[in-house]
Enzyme design. Structure first.
Site, PDB file in Angstrom:
ATOM      1  N   GLU A   8      20.155  49.235  12.053  1.00 20.95           N
ATOM      2  CA  GLU A   8      19.544  50.062  10.929  1.00 20.95           C
ATOM      3  C   GLU A   8      18.285  49.296  10.387  1.00 20.95           C
ATOM      4  O   GLU A   8      17.151  49.961  10.356  1.00 20.95           O
ATOM      5  CB  GLU A   8      20.396  49.951   9.661  1.00 20.95           C
ATOM      6  CG  GLU A   8      21.677  51.099   9.901  1.00 20.95           C
ATOM      7  CD  GLU A   8      22.696  50.023  10.273  1.00 20.95           C
ATOM      8  OE1 GLU A   8      23.980  50.377   9.841  1.00 20.95           O
ATOM      9  OE2 GLU A   8      22.637  49.078  10.891  1.00 20.95           O
ATOM     10  N   ALA A  22      38.826  46.250  43.857  1.00 23.25           N
ATOM     11  CA  ALA A  22      38.164  46.815  44.784  1.00 23.25           C
ATOM     12  C   ALA A  22      39.085  46.283  46.110  1.00 23.25           C
ATOM     13  O   ALA A  22      39.252  45.375  46.441  1.00 23.25           O
ATOM     14  CB  ALA A  22      36.861  45.852  44.717  1.00 23.25           C
ATOM     15  N   ASP A  35      36.806  32.460  46.280  1.00 17.81           N
ATOM     16  CA  ASP A  35      35.567  33.232  46.252  1.00 17.81           C
ATOM     17  C   ASP A  35      34.494  32.382  45.889  1.00 17.81           C
ATOM     18  O   ASP A  35      33.171  32.640  46.131  1.00 17.81           O
ATOM     19  CB  ASP A  35      35.522  34.388  45.675  1.00 17.81           C
ATOM     20  CG  ASP A  35      36.762  35.167  46.169  1.00 17.81           C
ATOM     21  OD1 ASP A  35      37.205  34.934  47.322  1.00 17.81           O
ATOM     22  OD2 ASP A  35      37.139  36.318  45.502  1.00 17.81           O
ATOM     23  N   GLU A  82      37.923  40.856  36.724  1.00 19.36           N
ATOM     24  CA  GLU A  82      37.831  40.911  38.313  1.00 19.36           C
ATOM     25  C   GLU A  82      38.614  40.441  39.283  1.00 19.36           C
ATOM     26  O   GLU A  82      38.356  40.476  40.619  1.00 19.36           O
ATOM     27  CB  GLU A  82      36.154  40.589  38.889  1.00 19.36           C
ATOM     28  CG  GLU A  82      35.354  41.417  37.621  1.00 19.36           C
ATOM     29  CD  GLU A  82      34.062  41.404  38.463  1.00 19.36           C
ATOM     30  OE1 GLU A  82      33.897  41.640  39.738  1.00 19.36           O
ATOM     31  OE2 GLU A  82      32.723  41.340  37.780  1.00 19.36           O
TER      32      GLU A  82
END
Length: 371
Positions: free
Chosen positions: A46, A153, A199, A300
């Site tokens: 605002e 995935a 990873d 993930e």
């Protein structure tokens, strides 16, 4: 309100512990100023919109104008002053609100303050869209933990890697780009210790080669084995000029876990959590993340952490990307054991949506979780 929502979306993941609010000041069909919440200790939406309008049109133009705000204005002094007073002092005549603020110190008090000052207040403009925009903040206020999104995935047969652990890249470029966009709108990205070790991910949000957002990076590591197995991990960088807790890496570990001295000189901090059996008490861990102000966590990997969060009923939304590939039963599964012995106990997904991302399938759904 659509313009206010668009402004709010652009700031998602950058304003915690505050919600990413959007606001638009207007008079008739003329937009005077737009704004979104700034990162702490910056102003709320605002105030940003009012200041933009003053710079462009002058303070006099604000008197009698209207404002659309995605969330009820705050009415107490925290890092900033109350937005209700800023609206009153500016001479705003009418306020259109997307939804009420669930925070214990607001809950309708902002609306009441504005009405006592003679300002007309309309509540519920595009309410569903505004509640969705602020879902992380609502989760924090009502459940005491961030909104948790789980991403998987996999191949079409549900494998996240070959038996040797090779996983880059299972899904295509379109899916990976969308995942980076989800990271870019999250307060934090979470992985398990095995994913951190195998990873060595970076977990920043990128657009092409450019880093567009550095979310808090969280590793669920009961025994701090990442420090031993991967001391040079990209998730454990050396400190660059100190950390304010809003960047770097947070390690969720068991109380008394060894390895604290290995964190010296790194842009990382340890968060100790009680165990539940051999593993961390994940509901308590998420509550601690909520205490630290996080409103949204994007998970993930890997399969063990995903299953543990599902078993603990701590997942609110799931995004499953499936590539048109098959690895077979010797590949690593997307999920660890869920303890489902009867079909009636299987986890049910709600509001299912299926899309194409390049050659991949993208399945998204909500889970009704009590926590």
């Amino acid at each position: 309100m659509k313009q206010a929502l668009a402004a709010a979306r652009r700031s998602l993941g950058r304003t915690f512990p505050n919600p990413s609010v959007g606001a638009v000041v207007f008079r008739g069909n003329t937009v005077l100023g737009r704004g979104a919440t700034k990162p702490p200790p910056g102003p709320h939406a605002e105030v940003v919109a009012l200041e933009a309008a003053r710079r462009r049109f002058g303070a006099a133009k604000l008197r009698g104008a209207s404002i659309a705000v995605t969330l009820e204005p705050c009415c107490f002094t925290g890092r900033t002053g109350p937005c209700t007073e800023a609206l009153i002092e500016a001479g705003i005549r009418r306020v259109y609100l997307g939804c009420r603020d669930p925070h214990a110190r607001v809950r309708g008090r902002g609306i009441a303050r504005l009405r006592r000052a003679g300002i007309e207040v309309d509540v519920g403009v595009l309410e569903d869209a505004c509640r969705e925009q602020h879902r992380g903040f609502f989760s924090l206020c009502k459940k005491g933990r961030p909104f948790v999104t789980l991403k998987l995935a996999t191949t079409l047969d549900g494998r996240i890697a070959t038996a040797r652990g090779e996983s880059r890249w299972i899904t295509g470029e379109a899916s990976r780009a969308f995942v980076h966009d989800m990271r870019a709108h999250s307060d934090a990205v979470m992985v398990g210790s095995q994913t951190a070790i195998d990873d060595d991910p970076e977990l920043f949000a990128r657009k092409g080669e450019r880093i567009v957002h550095r979310p808090v990076r969280i590793v669920v590591d009961t025994s701090l084995r990442t420090l031993r197995k991967r001391p040079d991990a990209r998730l454990l960088p050396e400190t660059q000029g100190g950390s304010d807790g809003r960047a770097g890496t947070w390690l969720l570990c068991a109380r008394g876990a060894r390895g604290a001295t290995r964190l010296e000189g790194r842009d990382a901090m340890r968060i100790e959590v009680a165990r539940r059996g051999k593993h961390l008490d994940l509901p308590r861990a998420l509550a601690k993340l909520g205490d630290l102000g996080l409103t949204s966590v994007f998970v993930e990997g890997g399969g063990g952490l995903a299953a543990a969060l599902l078993r603990a009923q701590c997942v609110d939304e799931i995004h499953w990307f499936q590539a048109p590939k098959l690895i077979g039963g010797d590949g690593r599964p997307a999920l660890g054991g869920l303890g489902v012995s009867r079909l009636i106990d299987a986890i049910e997904l709600k509001n299912l949506r299926v899309r194409r991302r390049g050659e991949d399938l993208h399945i998204s759904a909500r889970l009704d979780q009590p926590r």
